[in-house]
Design an enzyme around this catalytic site. Structure first.
Site, short mmCIF file in Angstrom:
data_model
loop_
_atom_site.label_atom_id
_atom_site.label_comp_id
_atom_site.label_asym_id
_atom_site.label_seq_id
_atom_site.Cartn_x
_atom_site.Cartn_y
_atom_site.Cartn_z
N HIS A 291 0.82 -1.21 0.00
CA HIS A 291 0.00 0.00 0.00
C HIS A 291 0.85 1.27 0.00
O HIS A 291 0.35 2.35 -0.30
CB HIS A 291 -0.97 0.00 1.19
CG HIS A 291 -0.32 0.25 2.52
ND1 HIS A 291 0.01 -0.75 3.40
CD2 HIS A 291 0.03 1.41 3.14
CE1 HIS A 291 0.54 -0.23 4.49
NE2 HIS A 291 0.56 1.08 4.36
N ASP A 321 0.03 -7.51 1.05
CA ASP A 321 0.50 -6.15 1.35
C ASP A 321 2.01 -6.10 1.49
O ASP A 321 2.56 -5.51 2.42
CB ASP A 321 -0.16 -5.61 2.62
CG ASP A 321 0.01 -4.10 2.75
OD1 ASP A 321 0.25 -3.44 1.72
OD2 ASP A 321 -0.09 -3.58 3.88
N SER A 394 4.74 2.48 7.90
CA SER A 394 4.45 1.29 7.10
C SER A 394 5.66 0.89 6.27
O SER A 394 6.27 1.71 5.58
CB SER A 394 3.26 1.54 6.18
OG SER A 394 2.08 1.72 6.92
#
Length: 658
Positions: A291, A321, A394
């Site tokens: 993402h 992901d 992230s």
């Protein structure tokens, strides 16, 4: 100490610290470890190592340790070498120790394994530390340092004693390196006594439990920090806020056609989004979350030393992901060490390492709150922890206290933007499967069904007169997926999987977690009150592979007075009315940018519609004609220095020579 002997041995190195290697023995004046002059070498090995560092003998010339102390960079590196001090000797030891003593104070430092590209997997011949305190203490007058290293299960110690005096206003330094093996002969008794005393002094230093834990956190972060990178992405058209407002109000527009649709981010002066990543291969392989880079027009990887690279390949798994970015031309990088997430237990300490909010390295600590945490929409279990997770984290690393990566940070769980104390990370054992799938070394980590389901309660199942105390309601079926090909439809209720009833004890994730790609599995489905049997052949999750060098879309030229094909932007004359709308001084002279082509050089440097080019190298660009003249006369082998004006002031943009 015999000062005349010390001066004789050190006068040749008044500008730096000289590392001289000797064996066990005693000098004529009774001082242990006084070395012979550098020109006299009692052993048949070089006076310095392959990296131009000082050598320390280990054992009876079985091995050598090469010490490289970079004052400018503030790093200390030790290379393990063979008996000839030439070839590298990789070891499985995750670290080596430096016991350092000066002014009655004893400290212990750790140099962590930083494998060379040629080192076997799981072994390292290089150990590094960026601890500024260690680098400073090694330069301390009167400092004594002891090196402790394990090779082949055997421990070796090498002691470095520093002595310094002042002579004619400058510092003369000498280092005496003594190698000590635990099973040394009686002729080394003085060295053994000194090493034992130094080691005991270091061990006597008392630390509270809190201080010891603090040290563990710090060292874990230091081990992984060289492998942490920042990921920047750009998406959609680039326009200044004033330009978008002008278009929305139907204000004075310099062209006859809109140049682009709504922008994807609020400020054209900075990248759209930012995340973190880790180096998993020293040759330029970066791991991050899918993402972070999904649907990006441009991706940049910024290394710890500030260098910026655009990946030549992006390999991505949207379902898991995860994404791998490959960069070229960066040289040998420092890769992180991957641990074993199966060894984690609830309550274990973990350290999160990332770059949140466009800040450089940020470290946070917490504990494992839950293992095998299933989250809706994610086809594999997650590691739940309470180490702080914020936007930009992230793709960062979740570490154990050995500094090994045991999870990839994916984000936080909660309805609000601020951290709610529930951080999520992908177990690293799943990550290794994904990395292997890139090279087709092993199959994708999980089977792909291609439908979304919601569990039914026993009460609802009873009311629907289902044959089981539960069931899975099919909410969505992806076109072309294995579920779709088998005939599964929205509204179906799955009651059995391979003969197993889907009741309260059944986890919906078992449909993805247990099957393997290419396997066939039996489903029982209730549709319209009738029971239907079907067989589904699973596949692997589809991965995405992009060549980022081919991502730039062809530019559809919009009306403008001049379009710079090299930089990818349209230009027109700036009028006073437009300058007022864009909050630029009405007397500002320059050429207005009306469009920036996606993925063009101008796009990658952050230029946007609504900015004004004031200068192109040494030329003032009052109008597009003068801009064109300046661009056409610019030397091809020199960078372009462009002065740009926006509502925030002037900005210098540099376009490097390609």
């Amino acid at each position: 100490m015999n000062i005349s002997r010390l001066l004789a041995g050190t006068i040749a190195s008044v500008s730096a610290l000289l590392l001289t290697v000797v064996g066990c023995g005693q000098s004529q004046d009774g001082v242990v470890g006084t070395a012979p002059p550098a020109t006299v070498d009692s052993h048949d090995h070089p006076s310095e190592g392959p990296h131009h560092g000082g050598l320390i003998e280990l054992g009876n010339e079985e091995y050598h340790a090469e010490l490289v102390h970079d004052d400018a960079a503030g790093t200390v590196t030790v290379y393990l070498l063979d008996s000839a001090a030439k070839a590298a000797v990789p070891t499985e030891a995750p670290e080596l120790l430096v016991n350092l003593s000066h002014d009655g104070n004893a400290e212990q430092f750790k140099l962590v394994a930083s494998p060379e590209a040629s080192d076997p997997v799981g072994k390292s011949s290089r150990f590094t530390s960026s601890d500024a305190e260690l680098a400073e203490d090694l330069d301390h007058e009167g400092a004594a340092a002891q090196l402790v290293v394990t090779i082949g299960g055997k421990q070796f110690r090498g002691n470095i004693a520093h002595v310094a005096i002042s002579m004619n206003g400058f510092l003369v330094a000498r280092a005496v390196a003594i190698a000590v093996l635990a099973t040394a002969s009686l002729s080394c008794v003085h060295d053994l006594a000194y090493a034992a005393e130094l080691n005991q002094t270091a061990e006597k230093k008392d630390e509270t439990p809190a201080q010891k834990l603090s040290t563990e956190f710090r060292e874990a972060a230091e081990r992984a920090t060289p492998g942490l990178v920042t990921i920047y992405t750009m998406r959609g058209p680039h326009e200044t806020p004033e330009w978008r407002s002008m278009e929305a109000r139907g204000g004075t527009h310099p062209s006859t056609q809109k140049t682009s649709g709504p922008a994807a981010y609020p400020d054209a002066g900075s990248p759209d989004e930012q995340g973190s990543g880790i180096i998993v291969d020293s040759q330029g392989l970066i791991l991050t979350c899918h993402h972070v880079v999904a649907a990006a027009d441009v991706v940049f990887v910024v290394l710890p030393d500030g260098r910026r690279f655009e990946p030549v390949e992006v390999y991505s798994d949207p379902e898991a992901d995860l994404a791998l970015l490959r960069i070229e031309g960066a040289g040998e990088l420092s890769a992180v060490r991957l641990g074993n997430s199966d060894e984690l237990e609830v309550g274990d300490w973990v350290v999160s390492l990332g770059n949140p909010y466009e800040l450089k390295r940020s470290v946070s600590a917490g504990i494992v709150s839950a293992m095998d945490r299933w989250v809706p929409g994610i086809p594999h279990p997650m590691i739940q922890n309470d180490a702080a997770t914020n936007p930009g984290s992230s793709g960062g690393a979740l570490l154990n206290l050995d500094g090994e990566v045991i999870g990839i940070i994916t984000g936080a769980f909660g309805s609000r933007e601020e951290f709610q104390g529930i951080g999520l990370a992908i177990p690293v054992n799943l990550v290794t499967d994904f990395i292997g799938s890139r090279n087709n070394e092993r199959p994708p980590m999980q089977a792909y069904l291609g439908c979304q389901t919601q569990k039914l309660s026993p009460e609802v199942a009873k009311q629907l007169e289902l044959p089981v105390a539960g069931g899975l309601y099919v909410k969505d079926v992806e076109e072309g997926s294995p579920a779709s090909k088998a005939g599964l439809s929205e509204g179906d209720i799955i009651t059995h999987f391979d003969g197993q009833p889907i009741d309260e004890g059944f986890r919906p994730e078992q449909l993805h977690d247990e099957p393997k790609p290419e396997e066939k599995h039996a489903f029982s489905v209730v549709r319209g009150g009738r029971s239907i049997a079907m067989v589904v052949k699973m596949t692997g999750y589809p991965h995405e592979r992009m060549d980022t060098q081919a991502l730039a879309a062809e530019h559809a030229v919009t009306p403008c007075e001049y379009f710079d094909q090299a930089l990818g932007m349209g230009l027109t004359t700036l009028t006073q009315d437009v300058a007022r709308e864009l909050r630029i001084p009405i007397d500002q002279k320059g050429t207005l940018i009306t469009e920036v082509a996606v993925a063009s050089p101008a796009y990658k440097e952050g230029l946007a519609a609504g900015m004004v080019v004031v200068r192109y190298n040494e030329h003032a660009t009052v109008d597009p004609k003068l801009y064109e003249t300046a661009a056409s006369s610019a030397p091809a082998d020199r960078p372009v220095l462009m002065l740009v004006r926006s509502s925030k002031g002037n900005h210098l943009v540099v376009f490097d020579v390609q």
